[in-house]
Design an enzyme around this catalytic site. Structure first.
Site, short mmCIF file in Angstrom:
data_model
loop_
_atom_site.label_atom_id
_atom_site.label_comp_id
_atom_site.label_asym_id
_atom_site.label_seq_id
_atom_site.Cartn_x
_atom_site.Cartn_y
_atom_site.Cartn_z
N SER A 94 0.87 -1.18 0.00
CA SER A 94 0.00 0.00 0.00
C SER A 94 0.90 1.23 0.00
O SER A 94 2.11 1.12 0.21
CB SER A 94 -0.94 0.01 1.22
N LEU A 108 -3.48 1.66 6.96
CA LEU A 108 -3.89 2.77 6.10
C LEU A 108 -3.23 2.69 4.72
O LEU A 108 -2.10 2.21 4.59
CB LEU A 108 -3.54 4.11 6.74
N HIS A 119 3.63 -4.97 2.87
CA HIS A 119 3.12 -5.58 4.11
C HIS A 119 3.57 -7.01 4.27
O HIS A 119 3.91 -7.45 5.39
CB HIS A 119 1.59 -5.52 4.12
N LEU A 121 5.23 -10.66 2.07
CA LEU A 121 5.63 -11.57 0.98
C LEU A 121 5.56 -12.97 1.55
O LEU A 121 6.16 -13.25 2.60
CB LEU A 121 7.06 -11.25 0.51
#
Length: 225
Positions: A94, A108, A119, A121
């Site tokens: 993100s 967020l 975030h 893998l």
């Protein structure tokens, strides 16, 4: 890390010529493909993630509702590797708009940010020790070079994973301010800026709004890691 050549990194698949039903193959799924994830992939994503992380650290980077959350807000920042239609490895990211990660970065998505927060893998247990994690990360970082506003990628990891990410070109930024239960993390970063050619051609090679099939090349399959 190798730099992608002048040929576009991502190409839409060309429409195949019409074939009469009698001559169609029984199985039409590609042997290997890489594409953006969507919310329909969320359960498969979470099952792989849960098995990969719970046994090691006892915590998942993303819970199922958070997986769905990011695949709804920014599916173009995800990448999944499929073998004959089965998800075998994935990355979810993100956008973030600060120099360092904070707790807010866990949930967020900042559309105006220039940093991609990776975030998670993860690779399915059946397909580990085959180099799929490093190959997918390489492809993902090359893809990020095609996004005009992205300047770097960041992630947080436990210390035993630092050598793995260093091999992909990440550098240690320092101790991460985020803690989860008793776990502490190191923050790492990868520079994305400075690739003018690919930015000029990004319109032709970036993921569109709708999922795009990205066939793997023989070179990808043969990378020795």
């Amino acid at each position: 890390m190798s730099v992608v050549g002048a040929q576009p990194f991502i190409k839409p698949m060309q429409p195949s010529p019409s074939v009469s039903p009698g001559n169609q193959r029984r199985h039409t799924l590609p042997a290997s493909e890489v594409r953006p994830l969507n919310t329909q992939d969320a359960i498969s994503v979470f099952e792989i993630e849960r098995e990969a992380f719970i046994s090691v650290s006892g915590e998942c980077p993303l819970h199922l509702d958070e997986v769905r959350h990011f695949l709804t807000l920014c599916p173009e920042l995800s990448m999944g590797w499929f073998e004959e239609g089965r998800l075998v490895a994935f990355i979810i990211g993100s956008l973030w708009d600060q120099d360092r990660l904070t707790t807010d970065a866990l949930t967020l998505h900042k559309p105006c940010g220039s940093t991609v927060h990776i975030h998670v893998l993860a690779v399915h247990r059946t397909f580990r020790q085959q180099g799929k994690g490093p190959i997918l990360m390489w492809r993902y970082l090359q893809y990020l070079r095609c996004l005009p506003n992205v300047r770097r990628a960041v992630l947080m990891c436990e210390d035993f994973l630092i050598p793995f990410y260093r091999k992909s070109g990440f550098k240690v930024l320092g101790r991460c301010a985020i803690t989860v239960a008793n776990l502490t993390f190191t923050e790492m970063w990868y520079p994305i800026s400075g690739h003018a050619y690919m930015r000029r051609n990004s319109e032709a090679i970036r993921f569109p709004q709708h999922p795009l099939t990205l066939p793997l090349t023989k070179t990808d399959e043969q990378v020795d890691v």
